[in-house]
Every structure is written in C-alpha cells, then in structure tokens.
Design a protein around this motif. Sequence first.
Motif, PDB file in Angstrom:
ATOM      1  N   ARG A 144      -4.003  -8.971  -5.131  1.00  0.00           N
ATOM      2  CA  ARG A 144      -3.760 -10.380  -4.713  1.00  0.00           C
ATOM      3  C   ARG A 144      -3.330 -10.914  -5.949  1.00  0.00           C
ATOM      4  O   ARG A 144      -3.710 -11.049  -7.209  1.00  0.00           O
ATOM      5  N   TYR A 145      -2.191 -11.955  -5.857  1.00  0.00           N
ATOM      6  CA  TYR A 145      -1.611 -12.616  -7.018  1.00  0.00           C
ATOM      7  C   TYR A 145      -2.532 -14.038  -7.054  1.00  0.00           C
ATOM      8  O   TYR A 145      -2.697 -14.771  -6.408  1.00  0.00           O
ATOM      9  N   ASN A 146      -3.168 -13.982  -8.290  1.00  0.00           N
ATOM     10  CA  ASN A 146      -3.935 -15.126  -8.724  1.00  0.00           C
ATOM     11  C   ASN A 146      -2.988 -16.316  -9.291  1.00  0.00           C
ATOM     12  O   ASN A 146      -2.552 -16.074 -10.289  1.00  0.00           O
ATOM     13  N   GLN A 147      -2.671 -17.528  -8.355  1.00  0.00           N
ATOM     14  CA  GLN A 147      -1.723 -18.367  -9.021  1.00  0.00           C
ATOM     15  C   GLN A 147      -2.297 -19.053 -10.119  1.00  0.00           C
ATOM     16  O   GLN A 147      -1.563 -19.830 -10.798  1.00  0.00           O
ATOM     17  N   GLU A 148      -3.518 -19.538 -10.122  1.00  0.00           N
ATOM     18  CA  GLU A 148      -4.203 -20.270 -11.188  1.00  0.00           C
ATOM     19  C   GLU A 148      -3.868 -19.340 -12.731  1.00  0.00           C
ATOM     20  O   GLU A 148      -3.571 -20.007 -13.497  1.00  0.00           O
ATOM     21  N   ARG A 149      -4.298 -18.132 -12.567  1.00  0.00           N
ATOM     22  CA  ARG A 149      -4.109 -17.425 -13.786  1.00  0.00           C
ATOM     23  C   ARG A 149      -2.694 -16.626 -13.934  1.00  0.00           C
ATOM     24  O   ARG A 149      -2.410 -16.258 -14.991  1.00  0.00           O
ATOM     25  N   LYS A 150      -2.061 -16.577 -12.884  1.00  0.00           N
ATOM     26  CA  LYS A 150      -0.644 -16.232 -13.078  1.00  0.00           C
ATOM     27  C   LYS A 150      -0.848 -14.832 -13.352  1.00  0.00           C
ATOM     28  O   LYS A 150       0.171 -14.386 -14.084  1.00  0.00           O
ATOM     29  N   LEU A 151      -1.278 -14.123 -12.718  1.00  0.00           N
ATOM     30  CA  LEU A 151      -1.408 -12.546 -12.934  1.00  0.00           C
ATOM     31  C   LEU A 151      -2.122 -11.956 -11.531  1.00  0.00           C
ATOM     32  O   LEU A 151      -2.449 -12.528 -10.536  1.00  0.00           O
ATOM     33  N   TRP A 152      -1.923 -10.616 -11.297  1.00  0.00           N
ATOM     34  CA  TRP A 152      -2.272  -9.825 -10.213  1.00  0.00           C
ATOM     35  C   TRP A 152      -3.615  -9.246 -10.385  1.00  0.00           C
ATOM     36  O   TRP A 152      -4.258  -9.016 -11.401  1.00  0.00           O
ATOM     37  N   GLU A 153      -4.699  -9.306  -9.408  1.00  0.00           N
ATOM     38  CA  GLU A 153      -5.814  -8.734  -9.524  1.00  0.00           C
ATOM     39  C   GLU A 153      -6.019  -7.870  -8.257  1.00  0.00           C
ATOM     40  O   GLU A 153      -5.226  -7.803  -7.060  1.00  0.00           O
ATOM     41  N   VAL A 154      -6.772  -6.950  -8.477  1.00  0.00           N
ATOM     42  CA  VAL A 154      -7.182  -5.866  -7.161  1.00  0.00           C
ATOM     43  C   VAL A 154      -8.452  -6.143  -6.581  1.00  0.00           C
ATOM     44  O   VAL A 154      -9.509  -6.133  -7.224  1.00  0.00           O
ATOM     45  N   VAL A 155      -8.659  -6.067  -5.455  1.00  0.00           N
ATOM     46  CA  VAL A 155      -9.876  -6.318  -4.486  1.00  0.00           C
ATOM     47  C   VAL A 155     -10.320  -4.799  -4.052  1.00  0.00           C
ATOM     48  O   VAL A 155      -9.399  -4.231  -3.467  1.00  0.00           O
ATOM     49  N   CYS A 156     -11.512  -4.505  -4.772  1.00  0.00           N
ATOM     50  CA  CYS A 156     -11.983  -3.125  -4.551  1.00  0.00           C
ATOM     51  C   CYS A 156     -12.645  -3.010  -3.208  1.00  0.00           C
ATOM     52  O   CYS A 156     -13.096  -4.030  -2.715  1.00  0.00           O
ATOM     53  N   CYS A 157     -12.660  -1.848  -2.784  1.00  0.00           N
ATOM     54  CA  CYS A 157     -13.652  -2.006  -1.469  1.00  0.00           C
ATOM     55  C   CYS A 157     -14.925  -2.081  -1.804  1.00  0.00           C
ATOM     56  O   CYS A 157     -15.755  -2.252  -0.739  1.00  0.00           O
ATOM     57  N   PRO A 178       2.995   4.971  -1.913  1.00  0.00           N
ATOM     58  CA  PRO A 178       3.683   4.513  -0.778  1.00  0.00           C
ATOM     59  C   PRO A 178       2.921   3.986   0.170  1.00  0.00           C
ATOM     60  O   PRO A 178       3.218   3.244   1.341  1.00  0.00           O
ATOM     61  N   SER A 179       1.539   4.206  -0.128  1.00  0.00           N
ATOM     62  CA  SER A 179       0.503   3.418   0.813  1.00  0.00           C
ATOM     63  C   SER A 179       0.291   1.873   0.418  1.00  0.00           C
ATOM     64  O   SER A 179      -0.488   1.204   1.424  1.00  0.00           O
ATOM     65  N   LEU A 180       0.695   1.410  -0.512  1.00  0.00           N
ATOM     66  CA  LEU A 180       0.853   0.225  -0.844  1.00  0.00           C
ATOM     67  C   LEU A 180       1.889  -0.809  -0.533  1.00  0.00           C
ATOM     68  O   LEU A 180       2.929  -0.350  -0.729  1.00  0.00           O
ATOM     69  N   VAL A 181       1.778  -1.496   0.462  1.00  0.00           N
ATOM     70  CA  VAL A 181       2.634  -2.465   1.017  1.00  0.00           C
ATOM     71  C   VAL A 181       2.559  -3.704   1.062  1.00  0.00           C
ATOM     72  O   VAL A 181       1.536  -4.358   0.953  1.00  0.00           O
ATOM     73  N   GLN A 182       3.661  -4.421   0.527  1.00  0.00           N
ATOM     74  CA  GLN A 182       3.595  -5.756   0.440  1.00  0.00           C
ATOM     75  C   GLN A 182       3.770  -6.445   1.618  1.00  0.00           C
ATOM     76  O   GLN A 182       4.624  -6.243   2.445  1.00  0.00           O
ATOM     77  N   ILE A 183       2.765  -7.631   2.049  1.00  0.00           N
ATOM     78  CA  ILE A 183       2.887  -8.257   3.088  1.00  0.00           C
ATOM     79  C   ILE A 183       3.061  -9.963   2.999  1.00  0.00           C
ATOM     80  O   ILE A 183       3.257 -10.444   4.003  1.00  0.00           O
ATOM     81  N   HIS A 184       2.962 -10.158   1.776  1.00  0.00           N
ATOM     82  CA  HIS A 184       3.223 -11.534   1.455  1.00  0.00           C
ATOM     83  C   HIS A 184       3.766 -11.688  -0.076  1.00  0.00           C
ATOM     84  O   HIS A 184       3.450 -10.527  -0.792  1.00  0.00           O
ATOM     85  N   LYS A 185       4.266 -12.611  -0.692  1.00  0.00           N
ATOM     86  CA  LYS A 185       4.569 -12.630  -1.943  1.00  0.00           C
ATOM     87  C   LYS A 185       3.108 -12.643  -2.871  1.00  0.00           C
ATOM     88  O   LYS A 185       3.369 -12.411  -4.094  1.00  0.00           O
ATOM     89  N   ARG A 186       2.044 -12.988  -2.361  1.00  0.00           N
ATOM     90  CA  ARG A 186       0.649 -13.081  -2.846  1.00  0.00           C
ATOM     91  C   ARG A 186       0.000 -11.758  -2.505  1.00  0.00           C
ATOM     92  O   ARG A 186      -0.946 -11.710  -3.514  1.00  0.00           O
ATOM     93  N   PHE A 187       0.283 -10.813  -1.631  1.00  0.00           N
ATOM     94  CA  PHE A 187      -0.633  -9.724  -1.193  1.00  0.00           C
ATOM     95  C   PHE A 187       0.193  -8.479  -1.035  1.00  0.00           C
ATOM     96  O   PHE A 187       1.215  -8.243  -0.417  1.00  0.00           O
ATOM     97  N   ILE A 188      -0.476  -7.480  -1.559  1.00  0.00           N
ATOM     98  CA  ILE A 188      -0.246  -6.145  -1.253  1.00  0.00           C
ATOM     99  C   ILE A 188      -1.294  -5.481  -0.782  1.00  0.00           C
ATOM    100  O   ILE A 188      -2.419  -5.267  -1.519  1.00  0.00           O
ATOM    101  N   VAL A 189      -1.186  -4.875   0.334  1.00  0.00           N
ATOM    102  CA  VAL A 189      -2.463  -4.055   0.780  1.00  0.00           C
ATOM    103  C   VAL A 189      -2.146  -2.609   0.897  1.00  0.00           C
ATOM    104  O   VAL A 189      -1.095  -1.826   0.637  1.00  0.00           O
ATOM    105  N   ASN A 190      -3.630  -2.070   0.680  1.00  0.00           N
ATOM    106  CA  ASN A 190      -3.478  -0.611   0.879  1.00  0.00           C
ATOM    107  C   ASN A 190      -3.509  -0.282   2.579  1.00  0.00           C
ATOM    108  O   ASN A 190      -4.570  -0.660   3.181  1.00  0.00           O
ATOM    109  N   ILE A 191      -2.328   0.352   3.077  1.00  0.00           N
ATOM    110  CA  ILE A 191      -2.198   0.323   4.489  1.00  0.00           C
ATOM    111  C   ILE A 191      -3.171   1.275   5.031  1.00  0.00           C
ATOM    112  O   ILE A 191      -3.598   1.200   6.433  1.00  0.00           O
TER     113      ILE A 191
END
Length: 231
Positions: A144-157, A178-191
């Motif tokens: 997830r892209y954190n817009q306040e901090r202007k950096l990416w973070e990973v949300v773990c299981c 290849p299992s990481l797919v962008q679904i939005h400019k703010r989100f990349i999911v583990n498919i």
Amino acid sequence: MRLLLESHYSVNIVGTSTDITEAMSKVIDAEPDILFIDIEMPTMSGLQFCSMIHNEVRPDMKVVFYTAHNKYLIDAIRRQAFDFLLKPATEQELSKIMARYYENKLASMNAVTQRDTGTPPIILVVNAINEHQPLTLNDIGYFRYNQERKLWEVVCCDGQTQILRRRSTADIILNYSPSLVQIHKRFIVNIERIKKIQESRCILDAPLSHINELKISKNYRHSLMQAFYNL
C-alpha cells in the motif's frame, strides 16, 4: 572507515592496508565481497589500482570509491563502481551503501534460487529505522502506498505493517514476483491471497478477509483479471 564498517551489520574486515603492493596482494588473496578504496593515493589512484587487479579478482566484487572531491565521480562510474563516498564518510551514507549492497546480493541469490529450485523469492524489507527483515511471498498480503509519508508499505498476513525504504517504487515491488499485481496506483496485491474479486474490490483470504480498501482501478482491471484467471 574501518570503525564504521566494523559496527555495521557485523561486517567482517578481511584486511586493510596503506601500501599499494601489500593491498594488491591482500585483495587478490582475500577475495572480498566489497573493496573500499581511496581514489587519491600517494603512488597511484584508486582507479588505476582497480584496473591493475581487474583480471585477478572475482567479477562480482563490488568497489566503493571514496574521496574528498566529487570531480572523480564520472571516472568512477565509467569504471563501474558500485558506489561512491565523499569524505568524511558518515554512518548514514555508509548505511545506504550497505543496504543497497545487501539488496543487490539478495536479488542475485533469488535469481539463482528461482532458476535452480523454483523457490519463491525473498523480499527484503528495509524500513524507516533501517531494520532489515526478510519476507517471503507467503508472508505478504499486499503493498500500500502511504500518501502521508509518501512511501510504500507492506501489509503482512499476520496483520503487521512494515514500511519500505524511501526509494522503493511500484516497479521495484512488481519485479519481486509475477504473483504481485498492481490493482490501483496505491495498491499492489499478492494474487495468491485473493479469495474473490467482488465488483471493483479485491477480497483477500483469511486472516486478511476483513480488509475492504483494495479498490480496483479501471486502468489495472484487465491485467488483474488476466493474472487471476491464469492462477
């Protein structure tokens, strides 16, 4: 430089020298992973030194030049230096170089491991307080892209959120697997964690099934659906 390195990530110093002939012998014999060398030395430059030992050392040895003058930067780059330090070297600048080195080394190891065994890559998280944590694809729900901090973070299981280093970009993250797919400019999911696609939203499997922020942008929907149906 030695004091900084010895306190940094348990680096093992295999040798130091202020004598050119002795230094050449030590570098060739010890085969270090990284060579830190001053550009301006009494009898020859660090650039000349590296040219002389080029055929005697491992091709994957990284060279970091340091000097009081940035006028040597172009020459260093042309000699394919791994990095460049201006004197006086600081812990902060050295930290950046070492973090980049470990990321580079991990990427090389991942490439070999994936080619030989098909094992999923290890993703190295270097967070804001400079802690290093290895994650596998199985640990990751989404980025997830954190817009306040202007950096990416990973949300773990396990529900924890780890902050990635500031130079991490969407392209860098997508190249992990290849299992990481962008679904939005703010989100990349583990498919592999997607349970279902519900209208314009991704629903993940447990324990992240309560997450409802994963909106699918029209710009990314086609590539997401293609990857999802190829599972």
